[in-house]
Design a protein around this motif. Structure first.
Motif, short mmCIF file in Angstrom:
data_model
loop_
_atom_site.label_atom_id
_atom_site.label_comp_id
_atom_site.label_asym_id
_atom_site.label_seq_id
_atom_site.Cartn_x
_atom_site.Cartn_y
_atom_site.Cartn_z
N HIS A 119 0.84 -1.20 0.00
CA HIS A 119 0.00 0.00 0.00
C HIS A 119 0.87 1.26 0.00
CE1 HIS A 119 -3.37 2.63 0.92
NE2 HIS A 119 -2.63 3.16 1.86
N ARG B 132 1.08 4.22 -2.87
CA ARG B 132 0.79 5.62 -2.52
C ARG B 132 2.01 6.50 -2.80
NH1 ARG B 132 -3.45 7.28 -2.88
NH2 ARG B 132 -3.19 8.91 -1.32
N SER C 299 2.25 9.72 -5.27
CA SER C 299 2.59 11.01 -4.67
C SER C 299 3.83 11.61 -5.35
CB SER C 299 2.81 10.81 -3.17
OG SER C 299 3.67 11.78 -2.64
N GLU D 28 1.20 10.31 4.55
CA GLU D 28 1.06 10.04 3.12
C GLU D 28 1.82 11.08 2.30
OE1 GLU D 28 -2.24 8.40 1.25
OE2 GLU D 28 -1.74 6.70 2.52
#
Ligand SMILES: [Zn+2]
Lengths: 96, 501
Positions: free
Chosen positions: B240, B244, B248, B275
């Motif tokens: 995950h 991400r 990003s 994040e």
């Protein structure tokens, strides 16, 4: 032969070695490094054309160990060498 | 019109090898023991010590290289990578720069096309149009040692160090910049995980740090060949996080390029909670490692005989097993995918079928109860302790209707937990079904006598009453009746009641 070592180089070597040098120490380091480099330059006078770089002093290969545990817990003795320890761990200056 | 950019991704994957001892000394690699209990003068970098290579590390690295279609170097050696940081007591990491052990390989990945990108490229004639395959190049694989663990003392002005991981063997697998999307990256990592787990070279657990992934990412204008300036992303602890972080970083670089600025080549750290990523300080980015050959370690020559021995020992990998299973066994593709995902499960399946059990029955036990108990107890297929012989016995007991399915599940759980012999266990615990018709009939008659209300309900057409009576009969037999037989018998007896009423 005199090696000119720039201020930037002294600064950079300081960063790589994690040393904080005072102005006098920087001058001292410049002198020491100059002498070292002159010494290395002396080796450069030799003709090494066609000579393989030597990486190991003995003409041996494939010196291998079996994957067998031979060491017991020696942490007491090993940590005994450390100037500072806590909770069975080595203590070092803050690294972050 | 805005420029279109292509994302270019290459990975550096560190994998901890599943050896018993460290790479250069006889200290254990066991995880989770008390700090510094697995250390010695060699892995603590004391002066005057002499490291010696663990032969198993060499075997594992060559096995991984062969599985990833690499050229294996006939001659290689170790180099010192110099840096000052307390996680490494030697002030250099022993690694391989100039002559890595494996080079120029590839792996084939299989992935689902991201619907947001490039759907138009798909061929509509394909059976599963979203499934694509692609080769990802392996630039090199090299051997190196892991570093120790730094523990921060909150508020204190110092750092505590545990060197149990220092010197644990790693291989670093460096891919070519051949990936374009997070889907491809995950597929590539899944492929590496399967290869290495099948080889038994590593358990590849991302969460536990036995597999660590650094993502190198750059953008370039679509249609151009030249690579853009890349960044390296660290601290990615899950698939995950990897997905991400890729998205990003792609957005961050695109915003820079679109506003006419440049991407700075740097190492960035992913913050999973926030994040987002941030650049590591420039001092940490100083990448002058002053590599040179390690004079303490003898060079390594890999003979054809050694290479051949490792090559001959390569297992049948899961993608090969899948093909064969489809041809040999009559079980659903879904079952095949799950069973072949781990070598232990696949070998258990094959061995049980070889003992004469029907493939679908074996598959049902593996896909059902085995996976359920593994999940429930937080175990891996490699933790399975029961033998194929015992699973085959259990299946035979159900086939011969010696035990019913409820009892079988109970026996399975005991077998799963302690590899108990199902035949012995059924005998000892008297779990065999009440076999003789006479006993069952007497019990059923008794149940009918004792439950007149349910019998009346049944006569009035309430079919549910039958279920209740079957349940009562099962209880009266201590759960050891065949529910199908009991139900048939009860229907028979109840029909007589209906006729008499
Ligand atoms: Zn050691």
């Amino acid at each position: 032969m005199q090696n000119g070592i720039s201020d930037e180089m002294i600064e950079y070597v300081g960063i790589l070695t994690k040393l904080e040098l005072s102005e006098e120490e920087k001058e001292q380091a410049r002198e020491d490094m100059g002498r070292l480099l002159s010494y290395i330059d002396k080796l450069g006078e030799l003709d090494t054309e066609g000579v393989e770089p030597m990486c190991h002093v003995l003409p041996i290969q494939n010196v291998l160990r079996e994957d067998v545990i031979t060491n017991e817990d020696q942490s007491r003795e090993l940590l005994g060498n450390a100037p500072c320890r806590r909770d069975n761990m080595f203590v070092a200056p803050r690294a972050f | 019109m805005a420029e279109k950019y292509e994302t270019v991704i290459g990975l550096e994957v560190h994998v901890e090898l599943a050896t018993k001892t460290k790479i250069f000394c006889g200290c254990s690699t066991a995880f989770g023991d008390s700090p510094n209990s697995h250390t010695c003068p060699i892995c603590l970098g004391m002066p005057g010590t002499l490291p010696m290579l663990n032969g198993r590390v060499l075997e594992y690295a060559v096995a991984a290289g062969i599985a990833m279609n690499c050229d294996i170097s006939r001659f290689c050696r170790f180099d010192r990578k110099n840096y000052f940081y307390p996680d490494n007591p030697q002030n250099y990491q022993i690694s391989q720069l100039y002559l890595p052990i494996c080079r120029d390989g590839w792996v084939e990945i299989e992935f689902n096309e991201d619907p947001a990108q490039g759907v138009e490229k798909l061929s509509p004639s394909m059976k599963n149009p979203s499934l694509r395959t692609k080769k990802v190049g392996i630039h090199e694989i090299h051997m190196e040692e892991d570093a120790g663990k730094l523990v921060h003392d909150d508020g204190g002005d110092y750092t505590l160090i545990d060197y149990n991981r220092a010197g644990v063997p790693l291989i670093e697998i460096v891919s070519e910049p051949d990936m374009r999307t997070a889907q491809e990256v995950i597929a590539y990592l899944e492929k590496l995980r399967r290869i290495l787990q099948y080889l038994g070279v590593s358990d590849c657990k991302l969460q536990e740090g036995s597999m660590r992934v650094d993502v190198n990412l750059s953008l370039r204008k679509e249609g151009t060949k030249e690579l853009g300036i890349r960044t390296e992303m660290k601290n990615l602890g899950s698939f995950h996080a990897i997905s991400r972080a890729i998205e990003s970083e792609r957005q961050r670089q695109q915003a820079l390029l679109e506003s006419g600025r440049e991407v700075v080549q740097e190492t960035r750290r992913w913050d999973e909670g926030k994040e987002t990523s941030y650049a590591m300080r420039s001092k940490e980015n100083a990448r002058d490692y002053r590599y040179f050959p390690d004079p303490d370690l003898a060079p390594i020559c890999i003979s054809h005989g050694f290479w051949e021995k490792i090559r001959a020992a390569q297992p049948e990998f899961c993608w090969e097993k899948r093909k064969r299973y489809k041809a040999e066994y009559d079980i659903p593709e879904y079952d095949i995918d799950i069973i072949t995902d781990s070598r232990q499960m696949a070998e258990l399946f094959e061995a049980t079928v070889a003992l004469g059990s029907q493939p679908k029955k074996v598959s049902n036990w593996l896909m059902g109860e085995t996976l359920r108990l593994l999940r429930e107890r937080n175990l891996d297929p490699s933790d399975i302790r029961f033998t194929p012989e015992n699973l085959a016995k259990l299946i035979a007991l159900t086939e011969s209707r010696t035990i019913n399915s409820t009892v079988a599940k109970e026996v399975f759980e005991i077998m799963f937990t302690e590899n108990a012999d199902p035949e012995m266990y059924v005998k000892e615990q008297r779990l065999a079904m009440v076999a003789d018709e006479e006993t069952l009939r007497r019990t059923a008659e008794k149940v009918i006598r004792e439950n007149p209300k349910s019998v009346q309900d049944y006569i009035r057409g309430k079919d549910r009453a039958l279920g209740y009576l079957v349940g009562q009969t099962m209880i009266a037999c201590g759960g050891k009746a065949d529910p199908v037989g009991a139900s048939r018998l009860l229907k028979e007896l109840l029909q007589q009641e209906v006729n008499e009423a």
